[in-house]
Design a protein around this motif. Structure first.
Motif, PDB file in Angstrom:
ATOM      1  N   UNK A 179       0.807  -1.211   0.000  1.00 36.51           N
ATOM      2  CA  UNK A 179       0.000   0.000   0.000  1.00 36.51           C
ATOM      3  C   UNK A 179       0.847   1.272   0.000  1.00 36.51           C
ATOM      4  N   UNK A 180       2.150   1.125  -0.248  1.00 35.75           N
ATOM      5  CA  UNK A 180       3.026   2.284  -0.311  1.00 35.75           C
ATOM      6  C   UNK A 180       4.330   1.927  -0.991  1.00 35.75           C
ATOM      7  N   UNK A 181       5.100   2.943  -1.322  1.00 35.46           N
ATOM      8  CA  UNK A 181       6.385   2.725  -1.985  1.00 35.46           C
ATOM      9  C   UNK A 181       7.457   3.557  -1.302  1.00 35.46           C
ATOM     10  N   UNK A 182       8.718   3.070  -1.316  1.00 47.04           N
ATOM     11  CA  UNK A 182       9.148   1.782  -1.852  1.00 47.04           C
ATOM     12  C   UNK A 182       8.811   0.633  -0.894  1.00 47.04           C
ATOM     13  N   UNK A 183       8.482  -0.516  -1.467  1.00 49.83           N
ATOM     14  CA  UNK A 183       8.231  -1.724  -0.682  1.00 49.83           C
ATOM     15  C   UNK A 183       9.040  -2.869  -1.276  1.00 49.83           C
ATOM     16  N   UNK A 184       9.630  -3.672  -0.399  1.00 49.80           N
ATOM     17  CA  UNK A 184      10.392  -4.845  -0.830  1.00 49.80           C
ATOM     18  C   UNK A 184       9.578  -6.105  -0.539  1.00 49.80           C
ATOM     19  N   UNK A 185       9.493  -6.976  -1.550  1.00 52.05           N
ATOM     20  CA  UNK A 185       8.844  -8.282  -1.400  1.00 52.05           C
ATOM     21  C   UNK A 185       9.870  -9.347  -1.759  1.00 52.05           C
ATOM     22  N   UNK A 186      10.052 -10.324  -0.870  1.00 53.64           N
ATOM     23  CA  UNK A 186      11.047 -11.374  -1.068  1.00 53.64           C
ATOM     24  C   UNK A 186      10.353 -12.674  -1.460  1.00 53.64           C
ATOM     25  N   UNK A 187      10.639 -13.105  -2.679  1.00 51.39           N
ATOM     26  CA  UNK A 187      10.187 -14.410  -3.182  1.00 51.39           C
ATOM     27  C   UNK A 187       8.678 -14.577  -3.189  1.00 51.39           C
TER      28      UNK A 187
END
Length: 216
Positions: A179-187
């Motif tokens: 719901x916001x940036x920057x966001x990190x998603x792992x795998x």
């Protein structure tokens, strides 16, 4: 005076016991980061961005986001420091009408193979030099200045393929509960929660990456 030396077999046994106790202590050590505090596990089934097989680190971003501009140099260092078997990917977030041109610009730049050399430059142009790079026409001018064919850029940015990719990526971002940036998603499994500093975000990301590599 005689010096006493341990028997080689006894030394081997002692070293083995020391190593075993060290391993036990290490395995029993608490994790440095906590579920729900520094990261969240996303609902199953987990969905990755691609099917290439490597562990993924995805940054959800926008060229219209000043925090993404501030994070970009750190994200680039993270990309360069990731171990073998890990892929870093960018996914543009079309969270508003104002951000749609940036997402389309990214897809066009990616197809033209110029993201690596223009990514940081676009942030710099918008937020450091305050060039007008808001509309798709203005973005086309920016890329043309960087040696990109303007007509090809506009054709790709406004194509049906870009529109389909926008919808596909937005649906995935929503499943990741970004719901916001920057966001990190792992795998496709873990979302790093906004930290007090970018260095914290990177540290949590690297820890999650190691967990995923160890589990493969």
């Amino acid at each position: 005076m005689f010096k006493r030396f341990a028997h080689p077999r006894l030394l081997t046994l002692l070293v083995g016991l020391l190593l075993a106790s060290a391993c036990t202590a290490q395995s029993g050590a608490p994790a440095p980061y906590t579920e729900g505090t520094e990261y969240v596990t996303l609902p199953a089934p987990h969905q990755r961005y691609s099917s290439e097989g490597k562990v993924e680190v995805v940054e959800v971003f926008s060229y219209g986001c000043i925090h993404c501009a501030q994070f970009a140099p750190t994200a680039e260092k993270l990309r360069q420091q990731l171990p073998a078997g890990v892929a870093f990917k960018l996914v543009p977030a079309p969270f508003s009408a104002e951000w749609l041109p940036y997402a389309r610009a990214y897809y066009a730049a990616k197809q033209l193979g110029v993201v690596e050399r223009t990514h940081l430059k676009l942030f710099d142009a918008k937020f450091a030099q305050h060039y007008p790079v808001n509309s798709l026409d203005e973005l086309a001018d920016f890329y043309a200045h960087e040696g990109v064919d303007r007509a090809a850029f506009m054709r790709l940015a406004t194509s049906a393929e870009a529109t389909a990719k926008l919808k596909e990526d937005l649906a995935l971002i929503q499943r990741w509960q970004v719901d916001g940036t920057p966001t990190i998603v792992v795998n496709g499994k873990y979302r790093v929660i906004t930290m007090h500093s970018f260095d914290e975000m990177v540290a949590v990301t690297q820890w999650l990456v190691k967990r995923e590599l160890a589990g493969k």
